[in-house]
Structures are given as structure tokens and as C-alpha cells.
Design a protein around this motif. Structure first.
Motif, PDB file in Angstrom:
ATOM      1  N   LYS A  31       0.816  -1.211   0.000  1.00  0.00           N
ATOM      2  CA  LYS A  31       0.000   0.000   0.000  1.00  0.00           C
ATOM      3  C   LYS A  31       0.851   1.262   0.000  1.00  0.00           C
ATOM      4  O   LYS A  31       0.407   2.304  -0.475  1.00  0.00           O
ATOM      5  N   LEU A  32       2.057   1.166   0.516  1.00  0.00           N
ATOM      6  CA  LEU A  32       2.946   2.325   0.567  1.00  0.00           C
ATOM      7  C   LEU A  32       3.556   2.649  -0.790  1.00  0.00           C
ATOM      8  O   LEU A  32       3.647   3.812  -1.165  1.00  0.00           O
ATOM      9  N   VAL A  33       3.950   1.637  -1.542  1.00  0.00           N
ATOM     10  CA  VAL A  33       4.659   1.880  -2.804  1.00  0.00           C
ATOM     11  C   VAL A  33       3.738   1.913  -4.019  1.00  0.00           C
ATOM     12  O   VAL A  33       4.180   2.269  -5.099  1.00  0.00           O
ATOM     13  N   THR A  34       2.462   1.539  -3.861  1.00  0.00           N
ATOM     14  CA  THR A  34       1.518   1.621  -4.971  1.00  0.00           C
ATOM     15  C   THR A  34       0.324   2.470  -4.559  1.00  0.00           C
ATOM     16  O   THR A  34       0.084   2.703  -3.382  1.00  0.00           O
ATOM     17  N   VAL A  35      -0.414   2.902  -5.548  1.00  0.00           N
ATOM     18  CA  VAL A  35      -1.613   3.702  -5.299  1.00  0.00           C
ATOM     19  C   VAL A  35      -2.691   3.258  -6.284  1.00  0.00           C
ATOM     20  O   VAL A  35      -2.388   2.824  -7.387  1.00  0.00           O
ATOM     21  N   LYS A  36      -3.960   3.336  -5.862  1.00  0.00           N
ATOM     22  CA  LYS A  36      -5.064   3.018  -6.761  1.00  0.00           C
ATOM     23  C   LYS A  36      -5.117   4.062  -7.861  1.00  0.00           C
ATOM     24  O   LYS A  36      -4.937   5.249  -7.620  1.00  0.00           O
ATOM     25  N   ASP A  37      -5.368   3.613  -9.076  1.00  0.00           N
ATOM     26  CA  ASP A  37      -5.467   4.516 -10.216  1.00  0.00           C
ATOM     27  C   ASP A  37      -6.618   4.036 -11.097  1.00  0.00           C
ATOM     28  O   ASP A  37      -6.419   3.248 -12.011  1.00  0.00           O
ATOM     29  N   GLU A  39      -8.382   5.801 -13.129  1.00  0.00           N
ATOM     30  CA  GLU A  39      -8.508   6.572 -14.357  1.00  0.00           C
ATOM     31  C   GLU A  39      -7.815   5.930 -15.559  1.00  0.00           C
ATOM     32  O   GLU A  39      -8.189   6.156 -16.691  1.00  0.00           O
ATOM     33  N   SER A  40      -6.767   5.176 -15.331  1.00  0.00           N
ATOM     34  CA  SER A  40      -5.986   4.658 -16.456  1.00  0.00           C
ATOM     35  C   SER A  40      -5.951   3.133 -16.445  1.00  0.00           C
ATOM     36  O   SER A  40      -6.496   2.493 -15.563  1.00  0.00           O
ATOM     37  N   ASP A  41      -5.276   2.596 -17.438  1.00  0.00           N
ATOM     38  CA  ASP A  41      -5.113   1.151 -17.547  1.00  0.00           C
ATOM     39  C   ASP A  41      -3.789   0.717 -16.922  1.00  0.00           C
ATOM     40  O   ASP A  41      -3.112  -0.154 -17.447  1.00  0.00           O
ATOM     41  N   SER A  42      -3.430   1.317 -15.830  1.00  0.00           N
ATOM     42  CA  SER A  42      -2.149   0.994 -15.199  1.00  0.00           C
ATOM     43  C   SER A  42      -2.250  -0.321 -14.432  1.00  0.00           C
ATOM     44  O   SER A  42      -3.330  -0.776 -14.074  1.00  0.00           O
ATOM     45  N   PHE A  43      -1.108  -0.929 -14.201  1.00  0.00           N
ATOM     46  CA  PHE A  43      -1.065  -2.210 -13.518  1.00  0.00           C
ATOM     47  C   PHE A  43       0.295  -2.384 -12.843  1.00  0.00           C
ATOM     48  O   PHE A  43       1.251  -1.700 -13.173  1.00  0.00           O
ATOM     49  N   PHE A 111      -1.828  -6.928 -11.145  1.00  0.00           N
ATOM     50  CA  PHE A 111      -2.770  -6.232 -10.288  1.00  0.00           C
ATOM     51  C   PHE A 111      -3.253  -5.011 -11.049  1.00  0.00           C
ATOM     52  O   PHE A 111      -2.476  -4.122 -11.377  1.00  0.00           O
ATOM     53  N   GLY A 112      -4.546  -4.968 -11.361  1.00  0.00           N
ATOM     54  CA  GLY A 112      -5.103  -3.908 -12.191  1.00  0.00           C
ATOM     55  C   GLY A 112      -5.453  -2.657 -11.416  1.00  0.00           C
ATOM     56  O   GLY A 112      -5.660  -2.686 -10.198  1.00  0.00           O
ATOM     57  N   ASN A 113      -5.537  -1.547 -12.150  1.00  0.00           N
ATOM     58  CA  ASN A 113      -5.880  -0.233 -11.602  1.00  0.00           C
ATOM     59  C   ASN A 113      -4.988   0.170 -10.442  1.00  0.00           C
ATOM     60  O   ASN A 113      -5.427   0.797  -9.494  1.00  0.00           O
ATOM     61  N   ARG A 114      -3.726  -0.221 -10.505  1.00  0.00           N
ATOM     62  CA  ARG A 114      -2.738   0.183  -9.517  1.00  0.00           C
ATOM     63  C   ARG A 114      -1.522   0.661 -10.270  1.00  0.00           C
ATOM     64  O   ARG A 114      -1.223   0.184 -11.353  1.00  0.00           O
ATOM     65  N   ARG A 115      -0.826   1.605  -9.690  1.00  0.00           N
ATOM     66  CA  ARG A 115       0.426   2.072 -10.283  1.00  0.00           C
ATOM     67  C   ARG A 115       1.420   2.317  -9.169  1.00  0.00           C
ATOM     68  O   ARG A 115       1.056   2.484  -8.012  1.00  0.00           O
ATOM     69  N   TRP A 116       2.685   2.320  -9.548  1.00  0.00           N
ATOM     70  CA  TRP A 116       3.741   2.618  -8.596  1.00  0.00           C
ATOM     71  C   TRP A 116       3.659   4.097  -8.230  1.00  0.00           C
ATOM     72  O   TRP A 116       3.371   4.938  -9.076  1.00  0.00           O
ATOM     73  N   ARG A 117       3.931   4.427  -7.000  1.00  0.00           N
ATOM     74  CA  ARG A 117       3.958   5.832  -6.579  1.00  0.00           C
ATOM     75  C   ARG A 117       5.165   6.517  -7.195  1.00  0.00           C
ATOM     76  O   ARG A 117       6.215   5.912  -7.377  1.00  0.00           O
ATOM     77  N   ASP A 118       5.020   7.783  -7.475  1.00  0.00           N
ATOM     78  CA  ASP A 118       6.123   8.592  -7.969  1.00  0.00           C
ATOM     79  C   ASP A 118       7.040   8.906  -6.778  1.00  0.00           C
ATOM     80  O   ASP A 118       6.585   9.483  -5.788  1.00  0.00           O
ATOM     81  N   PRO A 119       8.307   8.540  -6.832  1.00  0.00           N
ATOM     82  CA  PRO A 119       9.185   8.755  -5.686  1.00  0.00           C
ATOM     83  C   PRO A 119       9.510  10.221  -5.412  1.00  0.00           C
ATOM     84  O   PRO A 119      10.060  10.542  -4.379  1.00  0.00           O
ATOM     85  N   CYS A 120       9.178  11.096  -6.331  1.00  0.00           N
ATOM     86  CA  CYS A 120       9.496  12.528  -6.140  1.00  0.00           C
ATOM     87  C   CYS A 120       8.460  13.261  -5.349  1.00  0.00           C
ATOM     88  O   CYS A 120       7.372  13.037  -5.262  1.00  0.00           O
TER      89      CYS A 120
END
Length: 120
Positions: A31-37, A39-43, A111-120
């Protein structure tokens, strides 16, 4: 943990009960390194070096292990994926070839509708 009415409160916003400390750490890490998304087709990959298991293995080798090095107090890749599926992560078939995707795992589940968090 206290009971609130008929429902029992779950720590840290879990939707399932982590029984072991390594389960709790793995869920919090995911949960810390990914976030629900939505809006897009991220995985996020379920296997390979760009998966949550692969990154967790690099960051904390005592928490996860491969099948051949099974320890009593560590998670295998299948245990980690099942644990995440019980929580807020759901699997979808990945058919996309894009940057950061290991070519060997195209067409496998992610894992669908999830993306890696931006480290910045």
C-alpha cells in the motif's frame, strides 16, 4: 482490537486480518509503494523483477522467499499474491507491452488499476 457494535475494527485499514507480522509488513509495503489509479489502464506485475514480490525481496529479504528457500517466517510469491488479492488488489490479464514490463510476463496476470507511486 476492540469491537465496535457488531463489526470488529481492523487495524491500519486492512480489509482482511493479517495473522503474522510478515503479512502485515507486506500489506503495508504494497500500500505504501503503490496507489489506486481508476482513471488509467495501469497495472503492477504479480511476478518478475518488477513485481511487488521482487521489490520487497530487494528491500527486505527476510520477509519474502522463493519456494526452494522456504522459511517458516517468510512469504512465498503465491502467498503474497493471495494475501494482496484478499485485500484491495485484484488481478487482471495483462496484454500490454510497455516500458517496465518484463517481456516474459506479457499475457500473464497483474494487479489492475494500480500504479507505482512517484518517488518525487
Amino acid at each position: 482490537v476492540r469491537r465496535a457494535g457488531s463489526q470488529q475494527e481492523k487495524p491500519f485499514g486492512f480489509t482482511c486480518w493479517p495473522q503474522e507480522p510478515e503479512n502485515s509488513l507486506a500489506l503495508q509495503f504494497a500500500k505504501l509503494v503503490t496507489v489506486k489509479d481508476e482513471e488509467s489502464d495501469s497495472f503492477v506485475n504479480r511476478c518478475g523483477k518488477y513485481s511487488l514480490f521482487g521489490v520487497l525481496n530487494v528491500c527486505s529479504q527476510g520477509v519474502v522467499c522463493y519456494e526452494r528457500h522456504k522459511s517458516r517466517h517468510s512469504l512465498t510469491i503465491s502467498q503474497l499474491n493471495k494475501l494482496l488479492e484478499k485485500d484491495e488488489f485484484f488481478k487482471v490479464r495483462n496484454r500490454y507491452a510497455s516500458a517496465g514490463v518484463d517481456q516474459d510476463y506479457i499475457g500473464s496476470y497483474s494487479f489492475g488499476n494500480r500504479r507505482w507511486r512517484d518517488p518525487c
